[in-house]
Design a protein around this motif. Structure first.
Motif, PDB file in Angstrom:
ATOM      1  N   ALA A   1      38.144  38.684  47.546  1.00 53.71           N
ATOM      2  CA  ALA A   1      37.804  37.609  48.283  1.00 53.71           C
ATOM      3  C   ALA A   1      38.609  37.166  49.485  1.00 53.71           C
ATOM      4  CB  ALA A   1      37.535  36.550  47.318  1.00 53.71           C
TER       5      ALA A   1
ATOM      6  N   PHE B   1      39.550  37.446  43.120  1.00 49.10           N
ATOM      7  CA  PHE B   1      40.542  36.762  43.968  1.00 49.10           C
ATOM      8  C   PHE B   1      40.992  37.291  45.216  1.00 49.10           C
ATOM      9  CE2 PHE B   1      44.358  34.731  45.617  1.00 49.10           C
ATOM     10  CZ  PHE B   1      43.921  33.379  45.774  1.00 49.10           C
TER      11      PHE B   1
ATOM     12  N   ALA C   1      49.715  32.424  32.646  1.00 47.00           N
ATOM     13  CA  ALA C   1      48.619  32.794  32.004  1.00 47.00           C
ATOM     14  C   ALA C   1      48.980  34.029  31.098  1.00 47.00           C
ATOM     15  CB  ALA C   1      47.677  33.481  33.178  1.00 47.00           C
ATOM     16  N   PRO C   2      47.959  33.896  30.013  1.00 48.50           N
ATOM     17  CA  PRO C   2      48.460  35.122  28.963  1.00 48.50           C
ATOM     18  C   PRO C   2      48.073  36.495  29.512  1.00 48.50           C
ATOM     19  CG  PRO C   2      46.065  33.801  28.599  1.00 48.50           C
ATOM     20  CD  PRO C   2      46.741  33.176  29.768  1.00 48.50           C
ATOM     21  N   LEU C   3      48.926  36.794  30.405  1.00 47.48           N
ATOM     22  CA  LEU C   3      48.386  37.882  31.120  1.00 47.48           C
ATOM     23  C   LEU C   3      49.922  38.975  30.956  1.00 47.48           C
ATOM     24  CD1 LEU C   3      47.346  37.455  34.714  1.00 47.48           C
ATOM     25  CD2 LEU C   3      46.028  38.855  33.170  1.00 47.48           C
TER      26      LEU C   3
ATOM     27  N   ASN D   1      44.073  41.423  28.552  1.00 46.43           N
ATOM     28  CA  ASN D   1      43.237  40.094  28.992  1.00 46.43           C
ATOM     29  C   ASN D   1      42.394  40.802  30.281  1.00 46.43           C
ATOM     30  OD1 ASN D   1      42.189  37.796  30.207  1.00 46.43           O
ATOM     31  ND2 ASN D   1      44.236  37.060  30.305  1.00 46.43           N
TER      32      ASN D   1
ATOM     33  N   ALA E   1      39.656  38.483  37.306  1.00 48.80           N
ATOM     34  CA  ALA E   1      40.021  37.048  38.242  1.00 48.80           C
ATOM     35  C   ALA E   1      41.068  37.503  39.369  1.00 48.80           C
ATOM     36  CB  ALA E   1      40.451  35.860  37.293  1.00 48.80           C
ATOM     37  N   ILE E   2      42.014  38.075  39.080  1.00 47.49           N
ATOM     38  CA  ILE E   2      42.933  38.427  39.981  1.00 47.49           C
ATOM     39  C   ILE E   2      42.623  39.395  41.227  1.00 47.49           C
ATOM     40  CG2 ILE E   2      45.027  39.446  40.754  1.00 47.49           C
ATOM     41  CD1 ILE E   2      46.438  38.382  38.119  1.00 47.49           C
TER      42      ILE E   2
ATOM     43  N   GLU F   1      50.839  29.147  38.192  1.00 47.36           N
ATOM     44  CA  GLU F   1      49.843  29.488  37.285  1.00 47.36           C
ATOM     45  C   GLU F   1      49.344  30.960  36.730  1.00 47.36           C
ATOM     46  OE1 GLU F   1      45.919  28.990  39.241  1.00 47.36           O
ATOM     47  OE2 GLU F   1      45.016  28.430  37.330  1.00 47.36           O
ATOM     48  N   ILE F   2      49.963  31.533  37.750  1.00 49.52           N
ATOM     49  CA  ILE F   2      49.580  33.208  37.119  1.00 49.52           C
ATOM     50  C   ILE F   2      50.779  33.293  36.224  1.00 49.52           C
ATOM     51  CG2 ILE F   2      49.919  35.597  37.995  1.00 49.52           C
ATOM     52  CD1 ILE F   2      48.761  34.295  40.893  1.00 49.52           C
TER      53      ILE F   2
ATOM     54  N   HIS G   1      39.591  39.502  31.524  1.00 52.70           N
ATOM     55  CA  HIS G   1      38.882  38.608  32.345  1.00 52.70           C
ATOM     56  C   HIS G   1      39.944  38.268  33.269  1.00 52.70           C
ATOM     57  CE1 HIS G   1      35.081  38.022  30.266  1.00 52.70           C
ATOM     58  NE2 HIS G   1      35.859  37.564  29.149  1.00 52.70           N
ATOM     59  N   GLY G   2      41.080  37.951  32.790  1.00 53.51           N
ATOM     60  CA  GLY G   2      42.207  37.774  33.777  1.00 53.51           C
ATOM     61  C   GLY G   2      42.617  38.752  34.835  1.00 53.51           C
TER      62      GLY G   2
ATOM     63  N   GLU H   1      48.959  43.978  33.236  1.00 49.59           N
ATOM     64  CA  GLU H   1      47.668  43.451  33.709  1.00 49.59           C
ATOM     65  C   GLU H   1      47.697  42.490  35.028  1.00 49.59           C
ATOM     66  OE1 GLU H   1      46.327  42.665  29.004  1.00 49.59           O
ATOM     67  OE2 GLU H   1      47.119  41.219  30.308  1.00 49.59           O
TER      68      GLU H   1
ATOM     69  N   GLY I   1      39.153  32.559  34.167  1.00 45.84           N
ATOM     70  CA  GLY I   1      39.100  33.725  33.838  1.00 45.84           C
ATOM     71  C   GLY I   1      40.701  34.282  33.724  1.00 45.84           C
ATOM     72  N   LEU I   2      41.475  33.840  34.576  1.00 45.47           N
ATOM     73  CA  LEU I   2      42.931  34.237  34.254  1.00 45.47           C
ATOM     74  C   LEU I   2      43.466  33.975  32.865  1.00 45.47           C
ATOM     75  CD1 LEU I   2      45.437  34.970  36.522  1.00 45.47           C
ATOM     76  CD2 LEU I   2      45.755  32.679  36.661  1.00 45.47           C
ATOM     77  N   PHE I   3      42.876  32.958  32.422  1.00 46.41           N
ATOM     78  CA  PHE I   3      43.473  32.451  30.977  1.00 46.41           C
ATOM     79  C   PHE I   3      42.639  33.519  29.951  1.00 46.41           C
ATOM     80  CE2 PHE I   3      46.973  29.644  31.034  1.00 46.41           C
ATOM     81  CZ  PHE I   3      47.046  29.442  32.211  1.00 46.41           C
TER      82      PHE I   3
END
Lengths: 304, 253
Positions: free
Chosen positions: B15, B12, B95-97, B2, B8-9, B91-92, B4-5, B101, A104-106
């Motif tokens: 959670a 996360f 990412a393409p963020l 993005n 996702a965060i 990783e963060i 989805h990105g 975002e 998702g992050l990507f």
């Protein structure tokens, strides 16, 4: 062959004044396995981190499959997967959640079938419900690979992928890297283990002191910079090397004749013919081809 | 964008909230409820009403607000400090963020949690002290604005912090005293001089005053000034954050 990643004049000067990279130019070909070798502190991780967007370059340009890594960072980064050197994981997350998070992050929509394939490939499927804190170091390394592959990257960076990994797992990882290459993924790995580069890589780059010293096809590198040593144990000691073998050396009080064959020098069989022609008899023969490690040590040693 | 990105965060972070429900929801709610019991129900009944509002009810808006301030700062600062600490920030960042975002994901989750704490605290408070809200829409809007600005502030604290110790310093050493002296338990004109004048330099006073106004229509300072102060704080935090991401300070080498 076209290039999937090009770096031109990439520089990194840290705030402390330390220069980690001096104008690096590098082109990675589509679909190859490229091994970047270098001693600690040579700039390998800095180089990878710049391409991945974790470290900001002080100068130069990077193009990822036609996309400028700075201006068009979304398209560029979406194509890259990174397996970092450090085993940094969210300890309390579960394997399945963490790979879904990465995908998702990507920017990819969920695709559980793909993630299942990735986990099965890495023998992690049975561990999908485990918390990362419960996994061994080797397992965590595989989880990091799964995360990097979750968004189906075209370029995979493996920063010291087999550091601290046992022999069996290392073999598995090499097999995985080859499978990925067969699927068309370009792989760039950094490693301390020269045997790893020798085993895996199509091309090898050597970096030291923030400069790329050399980029060469592995086979050619071994051929041009490699050498074969010949050692003969002589039946009778010799006072001087036979005529026509000026490059040979005697040791062990004339009982051992040694010769090093490099590119362009006299081939070993010819040396043996000269020795036999001179009436010298030998009781033992030993030849040794230099490994990439010898070449590496030579290069780093003379240029460091 | 993005999305989805961002999602996702957000997921996360949520959670993480639900994984630590005791710490993230129960703790603030219980500690605030203790104030309602002691100062509201027990001592409050012996105190005279303030500007016509029973003391128990008078302290509700201020205490809820304080709880939101603390929660917003500590949650948002933890959210970004943890990946920095654990090393997963790489990783963060790779990412393409966009920066926006990234912040949206983290702040969105932190704000959600703050509002959850506010809602539960208000419901629990109702068990001990009767209170009413004159302007519920304004109260909610104001709460949202406060939560967003202090989550942004907390995010900055998390970026700047180099240790868990520093992470705790801002909430405990700065926010906590400012909060207690911010007029949650009294009106500013109840203070003797020069403290009444000094208190006006405390930004929390403006927040508590406006939030209490949305409950009972009484305030120490005009609601317009409070809103302007909050909006100014929001703008300040946003611009510092924008600068941080532009330069990569404390984020990227």
């Amino acid at each position: 062959m076209d290039d999937i990643l090009t770096l031109s004049g990439v520089e990194k000067r840290y705030a402390s004044g330390h220069v980690a990279l001096h104008g690096v130019d590098l082109a990675i070909r589509r679909g190859e396995i490229f091994a970047l070798l270098g001693p600690n502190g040579a700039g390998k991780t800095t180089l990878i981190s710049i391409v991945c967007g974790i470290v900001t370059p002080s100068g130069g340009t990077i193009t990822v499959d036609g996309h400028d890594a700075q201006r068009d960072y979304r398209a560029a980064r979406a194509k890259i997967g990174l397996v970092p050197q450090e085993l940094a994981t969210d300890m309390f997350e579960r394997v399945w959640d963490t790979v879904r998070f990465s995908r998702g992050l990507f920017g990819c929509p969920p695709d559980d079938a793909h993630l299942e394939r990735v986990l099965r490939d890495l023998a992690l499927w049975d561990k999908r419900g485990s918390r990362l804190a419960e996994l061994s170091g080797g397992m965590k390394r595989r989880v990091l690979i799964a995360k990097a592959l979750s968004h189906e990257p075209r370029i995979l960076f493996l920063d010291e992928p087999t550091a601290g990994v046992d022999v069996g797992l290392r073999r598995d990882m090499w097999a995985l890297v080859r499978r990925l290459r067969d699927q068309g993924v370009t792989i760039i790995l950094t490693t301390h283990y020269i045997e790893e580069a020798e085993e895996m890589a199509d091309r090898i780059g050597i970096i030291t002191g923030g400069r790329i010293k050399l980029v060469e096809e592995k086979a050619k590198l071994l051929a041009t910079l490699g050498r074969t040593e010949l050692h003969l144990d002589l039946a009778e000691p010799l006072a001087a090397v036979p005529a026509g073998l000026a490059d040979a050396t005697l040791s062990d009080e004339g009982r051992r004749l040694s010769y090093v064959q490099r590119e362009g020098s006299m081939p070993i069989p010819q040396v043996l013919r000269i020795v036999e022609g001179a009436g010298v008899t030998y009781t033992g023969i030993e030849t040794r081809r230099s490994s990439l490690e010898d070449i590496f040590v030579d290069l780093i040693g003379e240029k460091a | 964008m993005n999305l989805h990105g961002v999602a996702a965060i957000y997921k996360f972070e949520m959670a993480r909230t639900f994984r630590t429900l005791a710490q993230s929801l129960a703790t603030p709610v219980i500690s605030t409820s203790l104030y309602f019991i002691v100062f509201g129900a027990a001592i409050g009944s012996r105190l005279p009403p303030i500007e016509g509002v029973p003391y128990g009810a008078f302290i509700v808006p201020g205490l809820v607000l304080l709880s939101i301030l603390m929660e917003s700062v500590s949650n948002a600062s933890f959210g970004i400090y943890l990946p920095k600490f654990a090393g997963t920030i790489g990783e963060i960042l790779s990412a393409p963020l966009s920066a926006f975002e990234l912040v949206l994901g983290y702040i969105g989750a932190a704000v959600t949690k703050s509002l959850m704490v506010a809602a539960v605290t208000l419901v629990v408070a109702r068990l001990f002290v009767p209170y009413h809200i004159d302007h519920p829409v304004i109260a909610l809007a104001f709460l949202l604005m406060i939560a967003v600005s202090f989550c942004l502030f907390g995010f900055l604290v998390g970026l700047v912090a180099k240790s868990f110790d520093q992470l705790q310093t801002v909430p405990l050493l700065i926010l906590s005293p400012l909060g207690f002296l911010g007029g949650s338990f009294y009106t500013i004109d109840m203070l003797p001089e020069p403290w009444a004048t000094i208190a006006m330099a405390n930004p929390i006073v403006y927040l508590v005053s406006a939030f209490r106004w949305s409950f009972y229509g009484i305030s120490d300072v005009s609601v317009g000034v409070s809103l302007a102060a909050t909006a100014g704080f929001l703008a300040l935090c946003s611009s510092i954050l924008a600068w941080v991401f532009k330069t990569g300070w404390r984020l990227k080498a």
